[in-house]
Motif scaffolding. Sequence first.
Motif, PDB file in Angstrom:
ATOM      1  N   GLY A  98       0.816  -1.225   0.000  1.00 37.79           N
ATOM      2  CA  GLY A  98       0.000   0.000   0.000  1.00 37.79           C
ATOM      3  C   GLY A  98       0.838   1.258   0.000  1.00 37.79           C
ATOM      4  O   GLY A  98       0.401   2.312  -0.487  1.00 37.79           O
ATOM      5  N   MET A  99       2.065   1.175   0.530  1.00 39.21           N
ATOM      6  CA  MET A  99       2.930   2.361   0.561  1.00 39.21           C
ATOM      7  C   MET A  99       3.235   2.887  -0.837  1.00 39.21           C
ATOM      8  O   MET A  99       3.627   4.037  -1.002  1.00 39.21           O
ATOM      9  CB  MET A  99       4.239   2.047   1.294  1.00 39.21           C
ATOM     10  CG  MET A  99       4.168   2.142   2.811  1.00 39.21           C
ATOM     11  SD  MET A  99       3.600   3.740   3.400  1.00 39.21           S
ATOM     12  CE  MET A  99       5.046   4.745   3.064  1.00 39.21           C
ATOM     13  N   ASN A 100       3.041   2.039  -1.846  1.00 33.79           N
ATOM     14  CA  ASN A 100       3.251   2.500  -3.219  1.00 33.79           C
ATOM     15  C   ASN A 100       2.322   3.642  -3.585  1.00 33.79           C
ATOM     16  O   ASN A 100       2.587   4.388  -4.518  1.00 33.79           O
ATOM     17  CB  ASN A 100       3.011   1.348  -4.203  1.00 33.79           C
ATOM     18  CG  ASN A 100       4.172   0.388  -4.218  1.00 33.79           C
ATOM     19  OD1 ASN A 100       5.267   0.756  -4.608  1.00 33.79           O
ATOM     20  ND2 ASN A 100       3.940  -0.826  -3.765  1.00 33.79           N
ATOM     21  N   LEU A 101       1.215   3.776  -2.885  1.00 27.34           N
ATOM     22  CA  LEU A 101       0.273   4.850  -3.175  1.00 27.34           C
ATOM     23  C   LEU A 101       0.804   6.191  -2.696  1.00 27.34           C
ATOM     24  O   LEU A 101       0.331   7.242  -3.115  1.00 27.34           O
ATOM     25  CB  LEU A 101      -1.093   4.551  -2.526  1.00 27.34           C
ATOM     26  CG  LEU A 101      -2.036   3.677  -3.358  1.00 27.34           C
ATOM     27  CD1 LEU A 101      -1.460   2.295  -3.617  1.00 27.34           C
ATOM     28  CD2 LEU A 101      -3.386   3.543  -2.687  1.00 27.34           C
ATOM     29  N   ILE A 102       1.789   6.138  -1.787  1.00 27.30           N
ATOM     30  CA  ILE A 102       2.355   7.376  -1.262  1.00 27.30           C
ATOM     31  C   ILE A 102       3.729   7.613  -1.867  1.00 27.30           C
ATOM     32  O   ILE A 102       4.003   8.683  -2.408  1.00 27.30           O
ATOM     33  CB  ILE A 102       2.440   7.302   0.276  1.00 27.30           C
ATOM     34  CG1 ILE A 102       1.014   7.112   0.836  1.00 27.30           C
ATOM     35  CG2 ILE A 102       3.059   8.576   0.834  1.00 27.30           C
ATOM     36  CD1 ILE A 102       0.984   6.635   2.247  1.00 27.30           C
ATOM     37  N   ILE A 103       4.601   6.626  -1.763  1.00 22.82           N
ATOM     38  CA  ILE A 103       5.917   6.716  -2.393  1.00 22.82           C
ATOM     39  C   ILE A 103       6.047   5.520  -3.336  1.00 22.82           C
ATOM     40  O   ILE A 103       6.028   4.378  -2.867  1.00 22.82           O
ATOM     41  CB  ILE A 103       7.054   6.672  -1.335  1.00 22.82           C
ATOM     42  CG1 ILE A 103       6.896   7.834  -0.366  1.00 22.82           C
ATOM     43  CG2 ILE A 103       8.413   6.710  -2.026  1.00 22.82           C
ATOM     44  CD1 ILE A 103       7.932   7.816   0.751  1.00 22.82           C
ATOM     45  N   PRO A 104       6.181   5.748  -4.635  1.00 27.50           N
ATOM     46  CA  PRO A 104       6.307   4.619  -5.548  1.00 27.50           C
ATOM     47  C   PRO A 104       7.510   3.754  -5.166  1.00 27.50           C
ATOM     48  O   PRO A 104       8.542   4.273  -4.761  1.00 27.50           O
ATOM     49  CB  PRO A 104       6.523   5.267  -6.914  1.00 27.50           C
ATOM     50  CG  PRO A 104       6.025   6.669  -6.766  1.00 27.50           C
ATOM     51  CD  PRO A 104       6.205   7.038  -5.335  1.00 27.50           C
ATOM     52  N   ARG A 105       7.347   2.434  -5.268  1.00 27.71           N
ATOM     53  CA  ARG A 105       8.400   1.455  -4.959  1.00 27.71           C
ATOM     54  C   ARG A 105       9.010   1.732  -3.577  1.00 27.71           C
ATOM     55  O   ARG A 105      10.227   1.591  -3.392  1.00 27.71           O
ATOM     56  CB  ARG A 105       9.492   1.468  -6.016  1.00 27.71           C
ATOM     57  CG  ARG A 105       9.031   1.139  -7.432  1.00 27.71           C
ATOM     58  CD  ARG A 105       8.517  -0.263  -7.581  1.00 27.71           C
ATOM     59  NE  ARG A 105       9.496  -1.311  -7.508  1.00 27.71           N
ATOM     60  CZ  ARG A 105      10.072  -1.882  -8.563  1.00 27.71           C
ATOM     61  NH1 ARG A 105       9.775  -1.482  -9.775  1.00 27.71           N
ATOM     62  NH2 ARG A 105      10.934  -2.865  -8.408  1.00 27.71           N
ATOM     63  N   PHE A 106       8.153   2.099  -2.621  1.00 26.12           N
ATOM     64  CA  PHE A 106       8.653   2.454  -1.286  1.00 26.12           C
ATOM     65  C   PHE A 106       9.554   1.362  -0.721  1.00 26.12           C
ATOM     66  O   PHE A 106      10.660   1.609  -0.252  1.00 26.12           O
ATOM     67  CB  PHE A 106       7.467   2.700  -0.346  1.00 26.12           C
ATOM     68  CG  PHE A 106       7.850   2.755   1.105  1.00 26.12           C
ATOM     69  CD1 PHE A 106       8.454   3.886   1.626  1.00 26.12           C
ATOM     70  CD2 PHE A 106       7.634   1.668   1.951  1.00 26.12           C
ATOM     71  CE1 PHE A 106       8.830   3.938   2.968  1.00 26.12           C
ATOM     72  CE2 PHE A 106       8.017   1.712   3.284  1.00 26.12           C
ATOM     73  CZ  PHE A 106       8.613   2.847   3.789  1.00 26.12           C
TER      74      PHE A 106
END
Lengths: 561, 366
Positions: free
Chosen positions: A230-238
């Motif tokens: 889900g972190m991809n929605l904030i930072i891509p490829r987090f």
Amino acid sequence: MSEKPGEPAVAEAPRDNPKRGSRPYRRSLSLRITDVRILAQAFFFILFVYLATVTWFSRLGGYPVSLFLEVDPLVALATALSTGTVYRNLIWSLWLIIPTLLLGRWFCNWMCPYGTLHQFVGWMFAKITGKDRLEANRYRPLFRTKYVLLLWFLLMALFGSLQIGLLDPICLMYRSYTTAFAPTYDVAITRLREAMPLLPEWTLASPGIKHERIFSSAVAVGWMMLFLVGMNLIIPRFFCRTLCPLGALLGVFSRFALWRIDRDTQKCTDCDLCLMNCEGASDPHLLLRSSECFACMNCIEDCPEDALSFRFMPPAESGIAHVDTSRRRLVFGALAAAFTAPLARMAGASDDRTFSPKVIRPPGSPAEKEFLERCIKCEQCIRVCPTNVLQPATFESGIEGFWTPIMNMRSGYCELNCTLCGQVCPTGAILPISIEEKLGLPPFQDKGPVKVGTAFVNKSRCLPWSMETPCVVCEEVCPTSPKAIGSYEEEVIRWDGQKVLLRKPFVRPELCIGCGICEHECPVSDDRAIYVTAVGETRSKGRSLLLQSSAEADEQEDREV
Amino acid sequence: MARDPGNKQRPGPLDPLDQPRKGHRSDETQRQLYPPGADRLASRREILKRGGLFALAAGGFAAAWPLLRDREGKQALEQEEVVRLPEGGFAVPIQSGVPDFVVVHGTDPMRMLQAGLDALGGIGRFVQPGDKVVVKPNVAFDRSPSLGATTSPEVLAATVRLLQGEGASLVRVIDNPINSPEGCFHRSGIKKAAEDAGAEVILPSPVHFRMLAVEGADLIARWPMFYRPFEGVNRVVGVSPLKDHNLCSASMTMKNWYGLLGGRRNQFHQKIHHIVSELAMMMRPTFVVLDAMRAMMSNGPTGGSLSDVKRMDTLVVATDQLAADAFGYEELLKRDPAKLPYLALAQQRGVGNRNWREVPHLEITV
């Protein structure tokens, strides 16, 4: 790139580059390098899911089911640090190390199934557009974190505590498949099969079992997966950019890579469009950070001026080879490891004096300290276990043993004629013993059977012992020959004056192998009247129960006769 | 009321917070639409639309809630949907002049079974073309065939072949083992034997179980049964090994039906003899085969050592499962049937006749 057809023409008239109006160009049938990359990602992702799905009793058939773990250089390096050896197929990690030394972190965006998952989720759900997207793909100092984590993990391994599995993407992926995805998928298919009985059983991830699988850690594993994805929605490829220790290791190797992205400063107009789809946040618009670049080739496709190319030995001035981490940070990582490793041990969970009775390890495991040097928490053993007895531990075996396999005899039991867990283990945390070795059959009769623990009768809860009610299911299901559970016959006058013939079970510790089927089948189902604890396990002398094993006693008798 | 014509063609304002969105209007537009003193009210169409939506939603709730109402909370209590096996079970009509069980000695299970069934009136008495049959072996444990803990694969294969030779359109082989099903069916050789002979093997999975009602039973009047494979089936054949048993002394044809049930089977041991008699009452098979090719004489029901096994090369083919068990117990296991309570209990339940000497029977060697 040399394979582009009209390269000279483009150089002369960059403004007419057909890529500018990208839509019509996409219709063309010619395969671009990024298309090849997507095909490779799809292939490896499907291969991963296939191998994870066939990690199952009825499907094994000789596939290299732990292949992705066995090519993982972090697994090989960390276990080499903890054990001083490279186990069985881990030598295959050379297949990844050598190309990385040539091409950089290509693994992250061409092969890694976890990377593919992240990229896919970002592409599907995070519709960041315009300038925001460009900004999202700039390098951030936050991305250094992974190198500190890597150092911490590797030093922990050197201290004998293997923790890479917590964040290694392949371990994460296998673990998430086993404990979260496959059981959830099976719940859905089972519901569907109730409505459509014709749906064949092979559509299940785990066919041929009587009960839906139970995993005590499912929530933790599943939510961790969901959070990271889900972190991809904030930072891509987090995850890949910030946390991935394997990415960090490959990043370190990448500084020596012979090929990398190069920006022709003569052609570049500083439009920064190369950032639009940059997966690694490797600053292709400035000095390329080799250790961050995933070789996804998007920047090459996006550049309207054809200023970017993936080339052999470009001038050193056009890139940053070294890893962006100061020595002080690395020293901090090292100190953290030097501090945390002994602390974890101090808790005593792996000590022979203070170990938990619940830490019942799978048959074939070496002694606890050696086990902890090898187990990467990938849960392949848990996946392949046909009875669901293997569970990812939480704190039973201490913080170090988080998510390592232990047996829960309520959710399953150790099948007598089964050694699958050791066959699939990529690191030798469970050694691949044969059935003969497990059962102490010839040629292993002198060693005796592998015991994982010992059964105890809780007389205050046992039906015949404390409630004047016949039972002895435990004796019935005990699989050893002769049975390790016997029973005293006793006729009692019950409270209502009725005569009842009771058989009261007892355990013969020298015969008991701790398989736990007695506990599993005991009808006192919440707090079992017969239960297995780890004491008496043969893998470590310090946890034995009897002075002599049955094999030793036999031997002595033979000698004395 | 005047509509704002400029909503679509208006160029985007520079301030990103004032981006044009559908239905939103900038303060400037609003000031033009609603000058001082004007009535600030949405259009009639808007009011009708929203009012209609409100009525629909409110009406929907008002209609749905009483329909879903459960004043006493009955839903929280278990709703039992039960299934029943056919009246009279799967038995075929009694035929006079033929024995109720046949003891066959020999080494070739196919010929033995054939001879046994011929003596019982011919296989045609039990199966007609188009019949669908469930065959129930005992595959309870993950043991290789030589250990005698499970039905011999050769006997199972012979049964399946005979049934199919007579035209059975479907033969299903099922059991709900104690150990993990995949392992049991694999190691016992039953899966391979069944599938090679052309039968369909169905392993138990949660979707296959239904609550079974057993008329006249006390303990298993309601018990989850491995029921789905029985849908559309009109014949049932039990093929069970002869085994020693730690608690009920012997596991034979009647105890074999244990593997058709699910749920908390581990409670059965509290009244095991009653349970065995009720199992026999629950399932009235077309015929049963007591497989004493390799009998487990000790350490049952799991065994695990070749020293527990005795080669007997005998099959008992029976329409009276109780007589077959009584015979097996006395003549094969050589134990005293008076000391096996479930035989008497089964007789009380009308399962058959435990005095096997009174029952018409035959002993042959092929």
